[in-house]
Motif scaffolding. Sequence first.
Motif, PDB file in Angstrom:
ATOM      1  N   VAL B 197       0.877  -1.175   0.000  1.00  0.00           N
ATOM      2  CA  VAL B 197       0.000   0.000   0.000  1.00  0.00           C
ATOM      3  C   VAL B 197       0.910   1.219   0.000  1.00  0.00           C
ATOM      4  N   MET B 198       0.659   2.161  -0.905  1.00  0.00           N
ATOM      5  CA  MET B 198       1.417   3.405  -0.932  1.00  0.00           C
ATOM      6  C   MET B 198       0.504   4.529  -0.437  1.00  0.00           C
ATOM      7  N   ALA B 199       1.001   5.286   0.557  1.00  0.00           N
ATOM      8  CA  ALA B 199       0.295   6.495   1.002  1.00  0.00           C
ATOM      9  C   ALA B 199       1.079   7.657   0.421  1.00  0.00           C
ATOM     10  N   GLY B 200       0.631   8.151  -0.695  1.00  0.00           N
ATOM     11  CA  GLY B 200       1.423   9.134  -1.412  1.00  0.00           C
ATOM     12  C   GLY B 200       2.696   8.475  -1.899  1.00  0.00           C
ATOM     13  N   ALA B 201       3.833   9.067  -1.508  1.00  0.00           N
ATOM     14  CA  ALA B 201       5.108   8.511  -1.961  1.00  0.00           C
ATOM     15  C   ALA B 201       5.690   7.550  -0.937  1.00  0.00           C
ATOM     16  N   THR B 202       4.969   7.329   0.171  1.00  0.00           N
ATOM     17  CA  THR B 202       5.504   6.493   1.252  1.00  0.00           C
ATOM     18  C   THR B 202       4.781   5.151   1.306  1.00  0.00           C
ATOM     19  N   CYS B 203       5.557   4.111   1.515  1.00  0.00           N
ATOM     20  CA  CYS B 203       4.967   2.777   1.650  1.00  0.00           C
ATOM     21  C   CYS B 203       4.346   2.647   3.039  1.00  0.00           C
ATOM     22  N   SER B 204       3.065   2.281   3.099  1.00  0.00           N
ATOM     23  CA  SER B 204       2.430   2.151   4.415  1.00  0.00           C
ATOM     24  C   SER B 204       2.114   0.708   4.772  1.00  0.00           C
ATOM     25  N   TYR B 205       2.289  -0.181   3.834  1.00  0.00           N
ATOM     26  CA  TYR B 205       2.048  -1.611   4.117  1.00  0.00           C
ATOM     27  C   TYR B 205       2.841  -2.439   3.126  1.00  0.00           C
ATOM     28  N   ALA B 206       3.476  -3.497   3.597  1.00  0.00           N
ATOM     29  CA  ALA B 206       4.194  -4.391   2.687  1.00  0.00           C
ATOM     30  C   ALA B 206       4.121  -5.811   3.213  1.00  0.00           C
ATOM     31  N   ARG B 207       3.854  -6.720   2.335  1.00  0.00           N
ATOM     32  CA  ARG B 207       3.902  -8.148   2.678  1.00  0.00           C
ATOM     33  C   ARG B 207       4.576  -8.849   1.502  1.00  0.00           C
TER      34      ARG B 207
END
Lengths: 163, 284, 158
Positions: B197-207
């Motif tokens: 999940v990307m929140a703008g340019a920042t990754c907010s979730y990764a699996r």
Amino acid sequence: MSEMDVIEKQPVTLRVNGNVHELEIAPARTLLDVLRSELRLTGAKRSCNQGVCGACSVLRDGKPVRACISLAFAAEDSEITTIEGLADGNRLSRVQQAFVDAGAVQCGFCMPAMVIAATALLNENPNPGVEEIRHGLGGNICRCSGYVKVVDAILSLTEGSKS
Amino acid sequence: MRYLAPGSLKEALDILRREDDARCIAGGATLVAMMNADLVAVDVLVGLGRIAELSGITETDDEVRIGAMTRHAEIAASPVLTGALGVVRSAAGQIAHPAVRNMGTIGGSICHADPAADFPAALLAADATIEAASAEGTRQIPIGEFFEDYFETALREGEIVTAIRLPRGPAGARGHHVKFSRVDGDYATVSVSAVLVMAGATCSYARIALGSSGPVPIRVTAAEEALVGSPLDQAAIAEAARLLAEAADPVDDVRGTTEYRLMLIPRLLARALNTLKDGETASV
Amino acid sequence: MKIEESFTVQAPIDRVWEFITDPEQVGPCLPGCEEIEVLGPTTYKARIKVALGPIKTTFKVDVEVTEERPPEFAASVTRGEEGGKASRVSADSTLALKALDESQTEVTYASDVSVVGRLGKFGLGIMKKKAKSMGEEFAAKFRVRVEGDGARAAEASA
């Protein structure tokens, strides 16, 4: 194994190229083996027997499958079409004719399966591009490495080539 | 050998309880190849092809449920597998070739538990739950507990995998599977499954899950933590890849040496993450 | 395929040598070993069951010890078959013991294994990992036998 195995046979009904066949076969036999040895339909070829080379491809309910890794019993509820079922009497199917016209056949061993794969591809996507053709036939290996004219043959059947 | 083709799950489970040496056959692609190579001998084969309740993809608000006998081709073309579940869809589309995708099933694939297969890592990244039935009832196995070793799963004798349940994943998630293989359609030398999940340019979730990198698919929480909060820049990806490679234990064989496979991990991870970061939805 | 592993046993080198060169002691430590038959001072036969997922098979091998330098080194040649002659296996192996101190010994074994036949079609990469995990299981059982109660029980019954 040196001793003869006692092979238990079971009845199976196969529908191939529009014909119904009632057979008694050992359940471990593959669809390819039964097509070639029992039904004498030798167009599908046995090569790797591992599902890798694609030479055994037939259509199951219109979609290509590997006959060498399909059990004949598992094909009971399906309509099987082999290369022998594509032509209408002496009239070749349009895919077969296109392969002939393009000079796509070299030694010919892989050709029945190439035509099967191309037929299935065109049924699903009547106007594939070169990339789509290559992916569609990616599982069919030609050891003459004569792929270019196979792609040409299929391309000749697409909208783009007719304009 | 005998071949039995039960018409219902109940009938199949009864056969498994009754017969000592029965083995289920799904699409057959792998088992028949092994029988042809004289690697496996079977007394009783239980064909699952006639059990309608094991096939098809259904969805609810919370999850997508893929019947165990659903073929790869259907999964690869499913309009339901979007967002995070694109990881499963894109994995399905990269398995072998069209003819094999018309044969192989997701249940058969995971039960065989080949570490080089594409579904194990994709299902781990998608946080799947495996539903298995036996004569005693049904149980749910978290994907992280399903694969136990090379070709070994948590499935018990008499059990049949009935469905793969996929949670929708967090809002805005996208999933993608990349594999490197010697030639088109071969097993993966290494594969990477990712859900982001990307929140703008920042990754907010990764699996993230690695395939073909050990006896079972590999997931490293610390590697995911290295990505979350970052803009998925080179440094963050390199650190995540380092942690993943540390946990990997790839074989040395005809598809690549151990060293080569370890070198592939950062490259494939970057490829997967960049595809997702750039907002492309998983393509097949 | 080449395999090389080592492990440490909490026992003096002479004791480890005595155990590790005795087929009757080694057999029970070998994962899947169903039978071990001593044919002579340097030859024995073994039957070992191995499962790798759907593949379940039995190896029947003859082992001949070709060189012995107590208590440090031994070499052996293994020849045999698997699954009713479906595959042939052979291996050249060495065993080296090193005293780390008076009560600790390092055991190193190396083997060059070749498999021809049906199992040759199967990935050697995974077979190598399988051999490694069998080696670890062997080391664990062997340690218990030499260091612990297993050893005393074995001695008592000898």
